[in-house]
Design a protein around this motif. Structure first.
Motif, PDB file in Angstrom:
ATOM      1  N   ALA A   9       0.827  -1.206   0.000  1.00  0.00           N
ATOM      2  CA  ALA A   9       0.000   0.000   0.000  1.00  0.00           C
ATOM      3  C   ALA A   9       0.859   1.252   0.000  1.00  0.00           C
ATOM      4  CB  ALA A   9      -0.919  -0.003   1.221  1.00  0.00           C
ATOM      5  N   THR A  10       1.951   1.231   0.765  1.00  0.00           N
ATOM      6  CA  THR A  10       2.842   2.378   0.796  1.00  0.00           C
ATOM      7  C   THR A  10       3.566   2.531  -0.535  1.00  0.00           C
ATOM      8  OG1 THR A  10       3.181   2.115   3.162  1.00  0.00           O
ATOM      9  CG2 THR A  10       4.807   3.416   1.982  1.00  0.00           C
ATOM     10  N   LYS A  11       4.028   1.441  -1.106  1.00  0.00           N
ATOM     11  CA  LYS A  11       4.758   1.500  -2.364  1.00  0.00           C
ATOM     12  C   LYS A  11       3.882   2.050  -3.483  1.00  0.00           C
ATOM     13  CE  LYS A  11       7.978  -2.294  -1.375  1.00  0.00           C
ATOM     14  NZ  LYS A  11       8.383  -3.658  -1.740  1.00  0.00           N
ATOM     15  N   ASP A  12       2.566   1.734  -3.449  1.00  0.00           N
ATOM     16  CA  ASP A  12       1.672   2.201  -4.497  1.00  0.00           C
ATOM     17  C   ASP A  12       1.627   3.724  -4.565  1.00  0.00           C
ATOM     18  OD1 ASP A  12       1.083  -0.366  -5.198  1.00  0.00           O
ATOM     19  OD2 ASP A  12      -0.815  -0.464  -4.110  1.00  0.00           O
ATOM     20  N   LEU A  13       1.846   4.381  -3.432  1.00  0.00           N
ATOM     21  CA  LEU A  13       1.815   5.837  -3.414  1.00  0.00           C
ATOM     22  C   LEU A  13       2.969   6.445  -4.201  1.00  0.00           C
ATOM     23  CD1 LEU A  13       0.808   6.516   0.291  1.00  0.00           C
ATOM     24  CD2 LEU A  13      -0.524   7.104  -1.727  1.00  0.00           C
ATOM     25  N   PHE A  14       4.026   5.689  -4.420  1.00  0.00           N
ATOM     26  CA  PHE A  14       5.189   6.202  -5.137  1.00  0.00           C
ATOM     27  C   PHE A  14       5.041   6.050  -6.652  1.00  0.00           C
ATOM     28  CE2 PHE A  14       6.891   5.175  -0.943  1.00  0.00           C
ATOM     29  CZ  PHE A  14       7.530   6.359  -0.633  1.00  0.00           C
ATOM     30  N   SER A  15       4.024   5.334  -7.080  1.00  0.00           N
ATOM     31  CA  SER A  15       3.901   5.032  -8.505  1.00  0.00           C
ATOM     32  C   SER A  15       3.701   6.291  -9.350  1.00  0.00           C
ATOM     33  CB  SER A  15       2.741   4.061  -8.746  1.00  0.00           C
ATOM     34  OG  SER A  15       1.519   4.638  -8.288  1.00  0.00           O
ATOM     35  N   ALA A  16       3.086   7.343  -8.749  1.00  0.00           N
ATOM     36  CA  ALA A  16       2.820   8.569  -9.504  1.00  0.00           C
ATOM     37  C   ALA A  16       3.529   9.763  -8.885  1.00  0.00           C
ATOM     38  CB  ALA A  16       1.316   8.820  -9.562  1.00  0.00           C
ATOM     39  N   HIS A  17       4.693   9.513  -8.255  1.00  0.00           N
ATOM     40  CA  HIS A  17       5.335  10.578  -7.495  1.00  0.00           C
ATOM     41  C   HIS A  17       5.853  11.711  -8.373  1.00  0.00           C
ATOM     42  CE1 HIS A  17       8.965   8.351  -8.682  1.00  0.00           C
ATOM     43  NE2 HIS A  17       9.623   9.466  -8.461  1.00  0.00           N
ATOM     44  N   ARG A 119       4.733   3.910  12.220  1.00  0.00           N
ATOM     45  CA  ARG A 119       3.891   5.092  12.420  1.00  0.00           C
ATOM     46  C   ARG A 119       3.884   5.971  11.168  1.00  0.00           C
ATOM     47  NH1 ARG A 119      -0.498   7.650  13.759  1.00  0.00           N
ATOM     48  NH2 ARG A 119      -0.181   9.821  14.419  1.00  0.00           N
ATOM     49  N   ALA A 120       5.035   6.131  10.538  1.00  0.00           N
ATOM     50  CA  ALA A 120       5.099   6.922   9.311  1.00  0.00           C
ATOM     51  C   ALA A 120       4.237   6.299   8.220  1.00  0.00           C
ATOM     52  CB  ALA A 120       6.548   7.048   8.845  1.00  0.00           C
ATOM     53  N   LYS A 121       4.267   4.982   8.104  1.00  0.00           N
ATOM     54  CA  LYS A 121       3.471   4.288   7.094  1.00  0.00           C
ATOM     55  C   LYS A 121       1.983   4.471   7.341  1.00  0.00           C
ATOM     56  CE  LYS A 121       4.125   0.233   5.816  1.00  0.00           C
ATOM     57  NZ  LYS A 121       4.227  -1.237   5.944  1.00  0.00           N
ATOM     58  N   GLU A 122       1.600   4.439   8.607  1.00  0.00           N
ATOM     59  CA  GLU A 122       0.184   4.633   8.941  1.00  0.00           C
ATOM     60  C   GLU A 122      -0.303   6.003   8.502  1.00  0.00           C
ATOM     61  OE1 GLU A 122       0.178   4.014  13.119  1.00  0.00           O
ATOM     62  OE2 GLU A 122       0.172   1.823  12.992  1.00  0.00           O
ATOM     63  N   LEU A 123       0.543   7.006   8.700  1.00  0.00           N
ATOM     64  CA  LEU A 123       0.177   8.356   8.300  1.00  0.00           C
ATOM     65  C   LEU A 123       0.189   8.515   6.782  1.00  0.00           C
ATOM     66  CD1 LEU A 123       2.248  10.196  11.038  1.00  0.00           C
ATOM     67  CD2 LEU A 123      -0.248  10.274  10.816  1.00  0.00           C
ATOM     68  N   ILE A 124       1.185   7.920   6.125  1.00  0.00           N
ATOM     69  CA  ILE A 124       1.256   7.984   4.668  1.00  0.00           C
ATOM     70  C   ILE A 124       0.011   7.361   4.043  1.00  0.00           C
ATOM     71  CG2 ILE A 124       2.493   7.096   2.644  1.00  0.00           C
ATOM     72  CD1 ILE A 124       5.080   7.351   4.320  1.00  0.00           C
ATOM     73  N   ALA A 125      -0.487   6.286   4.663  1.00  0.00           N
ATOM     74  CA  ALA A 125      -1.660   5.594   4.143  1.00  0.00           C
ATOM     75  C   ALA A 125      -2.909   6.466   4.172  1.00  0.00           C
ATOM     76  CB  ALA A 125      -1.905   4.314   4.938  1.00  0.00           C
ATOM     77  N   GLN A 126      -2.891   7.548   4.960  1.00  0.00           N
ATOM     78  CA  GLN A 126      -4.041   8.454   5.029  1.00  0.00           C
ATOM     79  C   GLN A 126      -4.000   9.522   3.936  1.00  0.00           C
ATOM     80  OE1 GLN A 126      -5.085   9.760   9.112  1.00  0.00           O
ATOM     81  NE2 GLN A 126      -3.540   8.320   9.850  1.00  0.00           N
ATOM     82  N   LEU A 127      -2.917   9.527   3.149  1.00  0.00           N
ATOM     83  CA  LEU A 127      -2.788  10.465   2.042  1.00  0.00           C
ATOM     84  C   LEU A 127      -3.191   9.794   0.740  1.00  0.00           C
ATOM     85  CD1 LEU A 127       0.740  11.902   2.967  1.00  0.00           C
ATOM     86  CD2 LEU A 127      -1.489  12.882   3.575  1.00  0.00           C
ATOM     87  N   THR A 128      -3.543  10.595  -0.235  1.00  0.00           N
ATOM     88  CA  THR A 128      -3.819  10.052  -1.560  1.00  0.00           C
ATOM     89  C   THR A 128      -2.602  10.167  -2.481  1.00  0.00           C
ATOM     90  OG1 THR A 128      -4.714  12.188  -2.286  1.00  0.00           O
ATOM     91  CG2 THR A 128      -6.272  10.583  -1.382  1.00  0.00           C
TER      92      THR A 128
END
Length: 206
Positions: A9-17, A119-128
């Protein structure tokens, strides 16, 4: 203890960075520890997408490691974004280790950092949308100054600019180190004078 790494889930956020949304925050983050471990603190400067400063965060963390402080800076930036309803955040850090661990390139083996990483991952997961990148320290000066100011404050040091009206021979208040010698059980300064009642800390050089 098994190593801890980024989830899918965290890695997916980097796909469109490379394509940030129109409205996003940019956080310049830094953390440090004097002695590593030692007195530590972090500093974070947050800007909007147009480069306007919207917040400056800093905190003294007590006796910790440099990496611990770097993670706390990241978490502070993430918490700010989430608390203020922002869904897109770009973090810029001069800690290559932190950046690579958050991206999942490096695994997190230190137990204390695993909790912070989680904790950082939990917060990142709340972002789009989320992005994190590494820069050299010279490109992160304001966050570095905030981190050092937090450490100074936590250690009881107050850094001020020299007074324009300072008399010749007076020592600017921003100066933190002085040369001295012990004579008959008392410390004598060799190159300066301090006002009566000034509190100082002594470090013995061998």
């Amino acid at each position: 203890m098994p190593s801890y790494s980024s989830s899918r889930a965290t890695k997916d956020l980097f796909s469109a960075h490379d394509n940030p949304p129109e409205h996003h925050l940019v956080a310049f983050s830094d953390g440090g520890a004097r002695g590593n471990p030692g007195p530590s603190g972090y500093g974070v400067v947050i800007q909007d997408e147009a480069g306007r400063k919207v917040a400056a965060l800093s905190e003294y963390l007590g006796h910790q490691t440099n990496n611990f402080a770097e993670y706390q800076g990241l978490i502070a930036a993430l918490e700010y974004a989430v608390a203020h309803g922002h869904k897109a955040l770009k973090v810029i850090s001069d800690s290559e280790l932190l950046v690579r661990q958050i991206k999942g390139i490096y695994k997190v083996k230190n137990a204390a950092l695993q909790d912070l990483h989680r904790r950082a991952k939990e917060l990142i997961a709340q972002l789009t949308w989320f992005s994190i990148g590494h820069v050299l320290r010279g490109h992160n000066e304001e966050a570095d100054r905030l981190a050092n100011a937090a450490m100074d404050k936590g250690m009881g040091r107050v850094t001020r600019a020299p007074s324009p009206a300072a008399l010749p021979g007076n020592i600017p208040e921003a100066r933190q180190e002085f040369n001295g010698v012990v004579r008959e059980g008392k410390i004598e300064l060799l190159d300066s004078k301090l006002p009566e009642g000034t509190q100082v800390q002594v470090r013995v050089k061998k």
